[in-house]
Design a protein around this motif. Sequence first.
Motif, PDB file in Angstrom:
ATOM      1  N   MET A 134      24.476  58.506  42.411  1.00  0.00           N
ATOM      2  CA  MET A 134      25.676  58.335  41.600  1.00  0.00           C
ATOM      3  C   MET A 134      26.879  58.893  42.343  1.00  0.00           C
ATOM      4  O   MET A 134      26.818  59.972  42.917  1.00  0.00           O
ATOM      5  CB  MET A 134      25.546  59.063  40.279  1.00  0.00           C
ATOM      6  CG  MET A 134      24.553  58.483  39.312  1.00  0.00           C
ATOM      7  SD  MET A 134      24.569  59.394  37.773  1.00  0.00           S
ATOM      8  CE  MET A 134      25.063  58.115  36.675  1.00  0.00           C
ATOM      9  N   SER A 135      27.930  58.178  42.272  1.00  0.00           N
ATOM     10  CA  SER A 135      29.152  58.626  42.931  1.00  0.00           C
ATOM     11  C   SER A 135      29.975  59.495  41.979  1.00  0.00           C
ATOM     12  O   SER A 135      29.715  59.567  40.770  1.00  0.00           O
ATOM     13  CB  SER A 135      29.978  57.421  43.373  1.00  0.00           C
ATOM     14  OG  SER A 135      30.497  56.747  42.245  1.00  0.00           O
ATOM     15  N   TYR A 136      30.959  60.121  42.533  1.00  0.00           N
ATOM     16  CA  TYR A 136      31.855  60.963  41.745  1.00  0.00           C
ATOM     17  C   TYR A 136      32.563  60.143  40.668  1.00  0.00           C
ATOM     18  O   TYR A 136      32.705  60.585  39.529  1.00  0.00           O
ATOM     19  CB  TYR A 136      32.877  61.631  42.658  1.00  0.00           C
ATOM     20  CG  TYR A 136      33.948  62.375  41.893  1.00  0.00           C
ATOM     21  CD1 TYR A 136      33.695  63.628  41.368  1.00  0.00           C
ATOM     22  CD2 TYR A 136      35.208  61.810  41.679  1.00  0.00           C
ATOM     23  CE1 TYR A 136      34.662  64.311  40.652  1.00  0.00           C
ATOM     24  CE2 TYR A 136      36.177  62.473  40.966  1.00  0.00           C
ATOM     25  CZ  TYR A 136      35.902  63.731  40.460  1.00  0.00           C
ATOM     26  OH  TYR A 136      36.865  64.395  39.747  1.00  0.00           O
ATOM     27  N   ASP A 137      33.012  58.955  41.032  1.00  0.00           N
ATOM     28  CA  ASP A 137      33.737  58.109  40.075  1.00  0.00           C
ATOM     29  C   ASP A 137      32.848  57.710  38.898  1.00  0.00           C
ATOM     30  O   ASP A 137      33.316  57.662  37.757  1.00  0.00           O
ATOM     31  CB  ASP A 137      34.272  56.858  40.767  1.00  0.00           C
ATOM     32  CG  ASP A 137      35.398  57.177  41.732  1.00  0.00           C
ATOM     33  OD1 ASP A 137      36.129  58.152  41.475  1.00  0.00           O
ATOM     34  OD2 ASP A 137      35.533  56.454  42.738  1.00  0.00           O
ATOM     35  N   THR A 138      31.585  57.442  39.162  1.00  0.00           N
ATOM     36  CA  THR A 138      30.658  57.080  38.089  1.00  0.00           C
ATOM     37  C   THR A 138      30.439  58.265  37.144  1.00  0.00           C
ATOM     38  O   THR A 138      30.463  58.095  35.921  1.00  0.00           O
ATOM     39  CB  THR A 138      29.308  56.623  38.683  1.00  0.00           C
ATOM     40  OG1 THR A 138      29.543  55.550  39.587  1.00  0.00           O
ATOM     41  CG2 THR A 138      28.359  56.175  37.599  1.00  0.00           C
ATOM     42  N   ARG A 149      32.437  60.779  36.699  1.00  0.00           N
ATOM     43  CA  ARG A 149      33.703  61.040  36.020  1.00  0.00           C
ATOM     44  C   ARG A 149      33.901  60.090  34.845  1.00  0.00           C
ATOM     45  O   ARG A 149      34.311  60.485  33.759  1.00  0.00           O
ATOM     46  CB  ARG A 149      34.849  60.906  37.021  1.00  0.00           C
ATOM     47  CG  ARG A 149      36.217  61.079  36.457  1.00  0.00           C
ATOM     48  CD  ARG A 149      36.425  62.503  35.967  1.00  0.00           C
ATOM     49  NE  ARG A 149      37.643  62.616  35.236  1.00  0.00           N
ATOM     50  CZ  ARG A 149      38.709  63.269  35.677  1.00  0.00           C
ATOM     51  NH1 ARG A 149      38.676  63.889  36.814  1.00  0.00           N
ATOM     52  NH2 ARG A 149      39.782  63.314  34.949  1.00  0.00           N
TER      53      ARG A 149
END
Length: 52
Positions: A1-5, A7
């Motif tokens: 999972m990325s930071y944007d996801t 967030r």
Amino acid sequence: MSYDTLRHLADSWGLVFMTGTYLTFVGWAFLPRNRTRNRDAAQLIFKDRDHG
């Protein structure tokens, strides 16, 4: 999972979860079976007060 996801998840479902938890706790405090406990807790600061 990325930071944007993460967030996006926290911004949307995190707020829903926190609101639901808050409403549950507030509702729990106003249940009729908790009336005596709440009254006793409110009067606790006056327990050892002098009446003179």
